[in-house]
Design a protein around this motif. Structure first.
Motif, PDB file in Angstrom:
ATOM      1  N   LEU A   1       9.894 -10.382 -31.400  1.00  0.00           N
ATOM      2  CA  LEU A   1      10.964 -10.420 -30.412  1.00  0.00           C
ATOM      3  C   LEU A   1      10.975 -11.751 -29.661  1.00  0.00           C
ATOM      4  O   LEU A   1      12.052 -12.269 -29.329  1.00  0.00           O
ATOM      5  CB  LEU A   1      10.834  -9.254 -29.434  1.00  0.00           C
ATOM      6  CG  LEU A   1      10.871  -7.850 -30.035  1.00  0.00           C
ATOM      7  CD1 LEU A   1      11.022  -6.806 -28.928  1.00  0.00           C
ATOM      8  CD2 LEU A   1      11.984  -7.695 -31.066  1.00  0.00           C
ATOM      9  N   GLU A   2       9.816 -12.305 -29.406  1.00  0.00           N
ATOM     10  CA  GLU A   2       9.760 -13.627 -28.778  1.00  0.00           C
ATOM     11  C   GLU A   2      10.449 -14.674 -29.655  1.00  0.00           C
ATOM     12  O   GLU A   2      11.152 -15.560 -29.147  1.00  0.00           O
ATOM     13  CB  GLU A   2       8.305 -14.042 -28.531  1.00  0.00           C
ATOM     14  CG  GLU A   2       7.654 -13.310 -27.376  1.00  0.00           C
ATOM     15  CD  GLU A   2       6.232 -13.764 -27.120  1.00  0.00           C
ATOM     16  OE1 GLU A   2       5.821 -13.852 -25.947  1.00  0.00           O
ATOM     17  OE2 GLU A   2       5.505 -14.035 -28.115  1.00  0.00           O
TER      18      GLU A   2
ATOM     19  N   LEU B   1       1.085  -3.238 -20.281  1.00  0.00           N
ATOM     20  CA  LEU B   1       1.726  -4.423 -19.738  1.00  0.00           C
ATOM     21  C   LEU B   1       0.685  -5.510 -19.454  1.00  0.00           C
ATOM     22  O   LEU B   1       0.912  -6.693 -19.720  1.00  0.00           O
ATOM     23  CB  LEU B   1       2.491  -4.069 -18.461  1.00  0.00           C
ATOM     24  CG  LEU B   1       3.703  -3.159 -18.676  1.00  0.00           C
ATOM     25  CD1 LEU B   1       4.161  -2.548 -17.362  1.00  0.00           C
ATOM     26  CD2 LEU B   1       4.845  -3.919 -19.342  1.00  0.00           C
ATOM     27  N   GLU B   2      -0.460  -5.104 -18.938  1.00  0.00           N
ATOM     28  CA  GLU B   2      -1.530  -6.071 -18.677  1.00  0.00           C
ATOM     29  C   GLU B   2      -2.111  -6.607 -19.987  1.00  0.00           C
ATOM     30  O   GLU B   2      -2.462  -7.785 -20.078  1.00  0.00           O
ATOM     31  CB  GLU B   2      -2.628  -5.415 -17.837  1.00  0.00           C
ATOM     32  CG  GLU B   2      -2.272  -5.269 -16.370  1.00  0.00           C
ATOM     33  CD  GLU B   2      -2.158  -6.616 -15.674  1.00  0.00           C
ATOM     34  OE1 GLU B   2      -3.074  -7.455 -15.817  1.00  0.00           O
ATOM     35  OE2 GLU B   2      -1.128  -6.849 -15.001  1.00  0.00           O
ATOM     36  N   GLU B   3      -2.204  -5.759 -21.000  1.00  0.00           N
ATOM     37  CA  GLU B   3      -2.695  -6.177 -22.315  1.00  0.00           C
ATOM     38  C   GLU B   3      -1.884  -7.344 -22.853  1.00  0.00           C
ATOM     39  O   GLU B   3      -2.422  -8.258 -23.500  1.00  0.00           O
ATOM     40  CB  GLU B   3      -2.602  -4.981 -23.268  1.00  0.00           C
ATOM     41  CG  GLU B   3      -2.855  -5.279 -24.737  1.00  0.00           C
ATOM     42  CD  GLU B   3      -2.462  -4.092 -25.609  1.00  0.00           C
ATOM     43  OE1 GLU B   3      -3.340  -3.244 -25.841  1.00  0.00           O
ATOM     44  OE2 GLU B   3      -1.280  -4.022 -26.039  1.00  0.00           O
ATOM     45  N   MET B   4      -0.586  -7.346 -22.577  1.00  0.00           N
ATOM     46  CA  MET B   4       0.296  -8.379 -23.096  1.00  0.00           C
ATOM     47  C   MET B   4      -0.058  -9.773 -22.593  1.00  0.00           C
ATOM     48  O   MET B   4       0.258 -10.772 -23.253  1.00  0.00           O
ATOM     49  CB  MET B   4       1.751  -8.074 -22.701  1.00  0.00           C
ATOM     50  CG  MET B   4       2.314  -6.812 -23.311  1.00  0.00           C
ATOM     51  SD  MET B   4       3.989  -6.470 -22.695  1.00  0.00           S
ATOM     52  CE  MET B   4       4.902  -7.799 -23.488  1.00  0.00           C
ATOM     53  N   ARG B   5      -0.679  -9.860 -21.438  1.00  0.00           N
ATOM     54  CA  ARG B   5      -1.028 -11.168 -20.886  1.00  0.00           C
ATOM     55  C   ARG B   5      -1.865 -11.989 -21.867  1.00  0.00           C
ATOM     56  O   ARG B   5      -1.829 -13.220 -21.845  1.00  0.00           O
ATOM     57  CB  ARG B   5      -1.820 -11.008 -19.591  1.00  0.00           C
ATOM     58  CG  ARG B   5      -1.025 -10.513 -18.398  1.00  0.00           C
ATOM     59  CD  ARG B   5      -1.970 -10.424 -17.214  1.00  0.00           C
ATOM     60  NE  ARG B   5      -1.394  -9.856 -16.014  1.00  0.00           N
ATOM     61  CZ  ARG B   5      -0.863 -10.571 -15.015  1.00  0.00           C
ATOM     62  NH1 ARG B   5      -0.803 -11.890 -15.118  1.00  0.00           N
ATOM     63  NH2 ARG B   5      -0.396  -9.978 -13.942  1.00  0.00           N
ATOM     64  N   GLY B   6      -2.613 -11.294 -22.730  1.00  0.00           N
ATOM     65  CA  GLY B   6      -3.513 -11.981 -23.645  1.00  0.00           C
ATOM     66  C   GLY B   6      -2.820 -12.653 -24.816  1.00  0.00           C
ATOM     67  O   GLY B   6      -3.431 -13.478 -25.504  1.00  0.00           O
TER      68      GLY B   6
ATOM     69  N   ALA C   1       1.167 -12.839 -24.931  1.00  0.00           N
ATOM     70  CA  ALA C   1       2.607 -13.055 -24.738  1.00  0.00           C
ATOM     71  C   ALA C   1       2.908 -14.473 -24.254  1.00  0.00           C
ATOM     72  O   ALA C   1       2.281 -14.966 -23.316  1.00  0.00           O
ATOM     73  CB  ALA C   1       3.164 -12.042 -23.751  1.00  0.00           C
ATOM     74  N   ARG C   2       3.884 -15.106 -24.889  1.00  0.00           N
ATOM     75  CA  ARG C   2       4.421 -16.370 -24.371  1.00  0.00           C
ATOM     76  C   ARG C   2       5.452 -16.086 -23.294  1.00  0.00           C
ATOM     77  O   ARG C   2       5.631 -16.883 -22.380  1.00  0.00           O
ATOM     78  CB  ARG C   2       5.053 -17.194 -25.499  1.00  0.00           C
ATOM     79  CG  ARG C   2       4.071 -17.636 -26.573  1.00  0.00           C
ATOM     80  CD  ARG C   2       4.692 -18.646 -27.529  1.00  0.00           C
ATOM     81  NE  ARG C   2       5.873 -18.131 -28.214  1.00  0.00           N
ATOM     82  CZ  ARG C   2       5.835 -17.399 -29.324  1.00  0.00           C
ATOM     83  NH1 ARG C   2       4.664 -17.071 -29.861  1.00  0.00           N
ATOM     84  NH2 ARG C   2       6.958 -16.975 -29.898  1.00  0.00           N
ATOM     85  N   VAL C   3       6.148 -14.954 -23.438  1.00  0.00           N
ATOM     86  CA  VAL C   3       7.096 -14.497 -22.425  1.00  0.00           C
ATOM     87  C   VAL C   3       6.431 -13.344 -21.674  1.00  0.00           C
ATOM     88  O   VAL C   3       6.227 -12.261 -22.240  1.00  0.00           O
ATOM     89  CB  VAL C   3       8.417 -14.022 -23.067  1.00  0.00           C
ATOM     90  CG1 VAL C   3       9.379 -13.504 -22.003  1.00  0.00           C
ATOM     91  CG2 VAL C   3       9.063 -15.155 -23.855  1.00  0.00           C
ATOM     92  N   TRP C   4       6.055 -13.597 -20.448  1.00  0.00           N
ATOM     93  CA  TRP C   4       5.435 -12.560 -19.606  1.00  0.00           C
ATOM     94  C   TRP C   4       5.756 -12.863 -18.155  1.00  0.00           C
ATOM     95  O   TRP C   4       5.699 -14.005 -17.737  1.00  0.00           O
ATOM     96  CB  TRP C   4       3.914 -12.505 -19.782  1.00  0.00           C
ATOM     97  CG  TRP C   4       3.345 -11.188 -19.301  1.00  0.00           C
ATOM     98  CD1 TRP C   4       3.085 -10.075 -20.055  1.00  0.00           C
ATOM     99  CD2 TRP C   4       2.999 -10.846 -17.947  1.00  0.00           C
ATOM    100  NE1 TRP C   4       2.621  -9.051 -19.256  1.00  0.00           N
ATOM    101  CE2 TRP C   4       2.555  -9.505 -17.957  1.00  0.00           C
ATOM    102  CE3 TRP C   4       3.041 -11.524 -16.731  1.00  0.00           C
ATOM    103  CZ2 TRP C   4       2.157  -8.837 -16.808  1.00  0.00           C
ATOM    104  CZ3 TRP C   4       2.650 -10.867 -15.571  1.00  0.00           C
ATOM    105  CH2 TRP C   4       2.208  -9.540 -15.614  1.00  0.00           C
TER     106      TRP C   4
END
Length: 281
Positions: free
Chosen positions: A139-140, A161-166, A168-171
């Protein structure tokens, strides 16, 4: 009151933090409508004034949504389209291809086509964190290519949502779509989203029609001279959520848009807040 503006209209929008893409506050859900029913219902919704339609790969009606918009006199640029992907392919490239196929179905293969919002459909993408990561990265890529103007997630909890920080370029994600209504308010999750600037979308804002005889709800509806469904949707709007009711009945579709000539008083909002079946947060 929740602090949300009360002078809402059918054209009211909310814009995710850091973007310039407004989201209509009232949307039209299409699950589990068959393609033919979806086409008819979306056409009725657009005629009524809805400008936000929500579909998904799982619903198998993306092409019907695209057809309804293409055949409508409403300009494509005035309609906000959401779709979702809940599976990944056999490789990152195959996962991206699945996402791109959704855009093609909705846009009729238009090389300049786009969707306004693309969501990871569930936290259980093949049941693991790697699946969630792979779909998000697809999706990014669409977002960077302009094929999706916003990207987000559905049914994630704070830990996901916190897991994505590791990775995600879009966060943070622009949107979180979850089940929300007075009996399921998910207060901790909603607070988290508000703090991070994530727009909250409420699916099943009518509690799937299972609570329309609730004494508190019926009392407020009678006082406001509105239907219980209208009260529930107005409640969601005043909470600051994007609400996504669904119906295949043209009369109900129109009724569900009749939310802008009344306001729920503080006491009414508090009474509905008190229906939450989760432990108060």
């Amino acid at each position: 009151m929740s602090g949300q503006p009360l002078n809402l209209t059918l054209t009211s929008t909310i814009t995710p933090k850091g973007t310039n893409t407004p989201i209509p506050r009232l949307g039209f859900g299409t699950y589990p409508l068959s393609p033919s029913t979806c086409l008819t219902a979306c056409t009725a919704a657009l005629s009524t004034g809805y400008r936000h339609i929500d579909t998904a790969q799982l619903y198998k009606n993306e092409s019907a949504v695209g057809e309804a918009i293409a055949s409508s006199p409403v300009s494509r640029s005035d309609v906000f389209i959401t779709t979702k992907q809940g599976i990944r392919g056999d490789s990152p490239e195959a996962t991206y291809a699945l996402a791109a196929e959704s855009v093609n179905k909705i846009t009729g293969g238009d090389s300049e086509g786009y969707v306004d919002l693309f969501l990871v459909h569930t936290k259980w993408v093949r049941g693991d964190a790697e699946g969630r990561k792979e779909v998000w990265q697809a999706l990014e890529r669409l977002y960077e290519e302009g094929k999706a103007r916003l990207i987000g997630v559905s049914n994630y909890e704070v830990e996901h949502l916190e897991e994505m920080r590791g990775y995600a370029r879009v966060w943070p994600p622009h949107v979180l779509q979850v089940e929300l209504h007075p009996w399921r308010q998910q207060r901790e999750l909603v607070r988290y989203c508000e703090e991070k600037g994530i727009v909250v979308q409420a699916y099943s804002p009518l509690a799937e029609g299972q609570r329309m005889d609730d004494v508190v709800l019926k009392g407020i509806a009678e006082k406001c001279s509105k239907s219980p469904a209208q009260v529930l949707l107005r409640y969601g709007l005043q909470k600051g959520w994007v609400v996504l009711p669904r119906s295949e009945n043209p009369m109900r579709i129109a009724e569900n848009a009749g939310l802008y000539d009344f306001v729920l008083a503080d006491g009414d909002m508090e009474a509905l807040d008190g229906l939450d079946e989760a432990e108060s947060a």
